[in-house]
Design a protein around this motif. Sequence first.
Motif, PDB file in Angstrom:
ATOM      1  N   PHE A  37      13.747  -4.566 -18.362  1.00  0.00           N
ATOM      2  CA  PHE A  37      12.892  -4.332 -17.197  1.00  0.00           C
ATOM      3  C   PHE A  37      11.560  -5.078 -17.321  1.00  0.00           C
ATOM      4  O   PHE A  37      10.986  -5.503 -16.320  1.00  0.00           O
ATOM      5  N   VAL A  38      11.084  -5.236 -18.552  1.00  0.00           N
ATOM      6  CA  VAL A  38       9.865  -6.024 -18.762  1.00  0.00           C
ATOM      7  C   VAL A  38      10.121  -7.479 -18.385  1.00  0.00           C
ATOM      8  O   VAL A  38       9.300  -8.116 -17.710  1.00  0.00           O
ATOM      9  N   VAL A  39      11.276  -8.003 -18.800  1.00  0.00           N
ATOM     10  CA  VAL A  39      11.652  -9.365 -18.418  1.00  0.00           C
ATOM     11  C   VAL A  39      11.701  -9.497 -16.900  1.00  0.00           C
ATOM     12  O   VAL A  39      11.172 -10.457 -16.319  1.00  0.00           O
ATOM     13  N   TYR A  59       0.831  -1.216   0.000  1.00  0.00           N
ATOM     14  CA  TYR A  59       0.000   0.000   0.000  1.00  0.00           C
ATOM     15  C   TYR A  59       0.863   1.264   0.000  1.00  0.00           C
ATOM     16  O   TYR A  59       0.564   2.243  -0.692  1.00  0.00           O
ATOM     17  N   LEU A  60       1.928   1.246   0.790  1.00  0.00           N
ATOM     18  CA  LEU A  60       2.815   2.412   0.848  1.00  0.00           C
ATOM     19  C   LEU A  60       3.443   2.704  -0.509  1.00  0.00           C
ATOM     20  O   LEU A  60       3.480   3.857  -0.963  1.00  0.00           O
ATOM     21  N   LEU A  61       3.933   1.666  -1.162  1.00  0.00           N
ATOM     22  CA  LEU A  61       4.564   1.878  -2.467  1.00  0.00           C
ATOM     23  C   LEU A  61       3.550   2.280  -3.526  1.00  0.00           C
ATOM     24  O   LEU A  61       3.847   3.108  -4.393  1.00  0.00           O
ATOM     25  N   LEU A  62       2.356   1.711  -3.483  1.00  0.00           N
ATOM     26  CA  LEU A  62       1.318   2.099  -4.436  1.00  0.00           C
ATOM     27  C   LEU A  62       0.941   3.563  -4.253  1.00  0.00           C
ATOM     28  O   LEU A  62       0.814   4.317  -5.233  1.00  0.00           O
ATOM     29  N   ARG A 117       9.139   4.332 -14.780  1.00  0.00           N
ATOM     30  CA  ARG A 117       7.836   3.670 -14.658  1.00  0.00           C
ATOM     31  C   ARG A 117       7.990   2.169 -14.440  1.00  0.00           C
ATOM     32  O   ARG A 117       7.306   1.584 -13.589  1.00  0.00           O
ATOM     33  N   LEU A 118       8.874   1.554 -15.182  1.00  0.00           N
ATOM     34  CA  LEU A 118       9.046   0.108 -15.059  1.00  0.00           C
ATOM     35  C   LEU A 118       9.709  -0.285 -13.740  1.00  0.00           C
ATOM     36  O   LEU A 118       9.303  -1.274 -13.104  1.00  0.00           O
ATOM     37  N   THR A 119      10.728   0.473 -13.298  1.00  0.00           N
ATOM     38  CA  THR A 119      11.385   0.124 -12.033  1.00  0.00           C
ATOM     39  C   THR A 119      10.436   0.294 -10.848  1.00  0.00           C
ATOM     40  O   THR A 119      10.502  -0.471  -9.878  1.00  0.00           O
ATOM     41  N   LEU A 120       9.547   1.271 -10.922  1.00  0.00           N
ATOM     42  CA  LEU A 120       8.579   1.434  -9.832  1.00  0.00           C
ATOM     43  C   LEU A 120       7.560   0.299  -9.821  1.00  0.00           C
ATOM     44  O   LEU A 120       7.175  -0.192  -8.744  1.00  0.00           O
ATOM     45  N   ALA A 121       7.135  -0.143 -10.999  1.00  0.00           N
ATOM     46  CA  ALA A 121       6.232  -1.300 -11.055  1.00  0.00           C
ATOM     47  C   ALA A 121       6.913  -2.539 -10.478  1.00  0.00           C
ATOM     48  O   ALA A 121       6.304  -3.322  -9.731  1.00  0.00           O
ATOM     49  N   ILE A 122       8.192  -2.710 -10.791  1.00  0.00           N
ATOM     50  CA  ILE A 122       8.967  -3.836 -10.247  1.00  0.00           C
ATOM     51  C   ILE A 122       9.053  -3.737  -8.727  1.00  0.00           C
ATOM     52  O   ILE A 122       8.905  -4.729  -8.005  1.00  0.00           O
ATOM     53  N   SER A 123       9.289  -2.516  -8.210  1.00  0.00           N
ATOM     54  CA  SER A 123       9.407  -2.320  -6.756  1.00  0.00           C
ATOM     55  C   SER A 123       8.108  -2.642  -6.036  1.00  0.00           C
ATOM     56  O   SER A 123       8.119  -3.185  -4.925  1.00  0.00           O
TER      57      SER A 123
END
Length: 513
Positions: free
Chosen positions: A408-410, A318-321, A351-357
């Motif tokens: 990053f997609v991988v 929740y915090l990261l979202l 954008r991709l690194t945050l989705a990964i995090s």
Amino acid sequence: MSGKSDTNRRIAKNTLALYARMLFSMAVTLYTSRVVLNTLGVEDYGLYNVVGGFVAMFSFFNSAMASATQRYLNFELGRGDAARLHRVFCTSMNIHALISVVVLLLSETVGLWFVYTHLTIPPDRFEAALWVYQASILASVVMVMSIPYNAAIIAHERMGAFAYISVLEVVLKLLIVYLLVVGDVDKLKLYAVLMLLVQVLIRVIYGRYSGRHFPETHYRLMWDAPLFKEMTGFAGWSLFGNIAAVAFTQGLNVLLNMFFGPAVNAARGIAVQVQNAIKGFCTNFQTALNPQITKSYAAGDMAYMHSLVFTSSKFSYYLLLLLSLPVMLEAPLILKWWLGIVPAHTVAFVRLTLAISIIDSLANPLIQAASATGRIRRYQSVVGTLLILILPFSYVALKLGAPPEGVFVVQLVVFCVAQAARVWMLRPLISFSVREYLRKAGLPIAAVTCASLVLPLAVYVPLEPSFLRFVAVCAVSAVSVCGAVYAIGLAGGERKFVVDRVKAVAAKFRKTR
């Protein structure tokens, strides 16, 4: 019951101390990143990230042993065995000294050969790159020897001291930026040397503080062969997971350098800065909880351990979202305001690194629970194998013509698969119910995510980029995520706890007026 209340209050206090440290650290880091990028330039900034990061590839021994040191110190504190606690610390110092020698030898042989023959470095900057490389080696050795002291502070849950020392480190890095701007020498060389000096000073401070407050950190030369074997055995299986972690962090950085050059490394370095700044909120929360997960296992309180895993998983996500959603949407505008110069691919990388995090935030509670048991061979074999596949899959993707974003997609896809594997592998280790995890953590997380996206996207999509849209997206995202978390993301007891905390804070505020 009062014991649990005291523990929860201590977790809350430690979390607040770490957040105060993190907010200051984040503000300074974001400022210094802009100045360093503009002072060094895109090419030198990329060189520092890829060359300095390459040295970190040899730290997988250290990462594995750091996990083992933290686990054993937490466990012995939970058991209350002071004599064995001291043996654990001294043994960990012996092991870290050996790791330092290994890192030094590998860096000065295999690593140096790779830098000379495979990295893409402009000829006129090669000498400066070697300065960065040698300074990074020494900084890594210093960091390796700091790990047992850091682990002792975290195990004793002295997060206030941890926060103060970290703030001092940030202030020193701010001073580095000033010296970098006014210095009349090669900026890249100066930056590398000054960062090394900061590491040395912080190492001395950690040692002095631990020696004053924790008797077990008074090192004496000793050899406990069974404990050495036990800790290195634990670290050996952690090593497999840490090799995978190094592969998809620094390994991907090297791949990007080989295929696209240092400018793309600069873009990745900026994305990692943003990722670390936002991920710090989650990391601090988890750092405060992690010792209790291990200590509750050592005390045999499995029900409390399971509740900590569920709570840590949900609130970390929740915090990261909450923090990542507006940044992911408004990344182009934020990066332009922040940096001025925005290297190509940076927006997509952020954008991709945050989705990964966000996905990775779910991993730590499960990793801590597995580590608490000490029986991690099968767990690390399965999860580590999945994670290490990120590097070859990324290499194949780039060979087939994928853009830099492809790596990053991988990583994102493999992280999702690895998280499912972690949940499954934890079942026999701590009598963990997959159904209960999905009901208490998985389903609330999925519902909150879907509900949180609707309003921010409804504001973002139709409006043109502007300061007004930025403010609107941030405000709507905060309201949307917080509303969804409160309405559908919390259990009854958690919702009551939040309401009571808000009322208590409001009452204190009224008294001070």
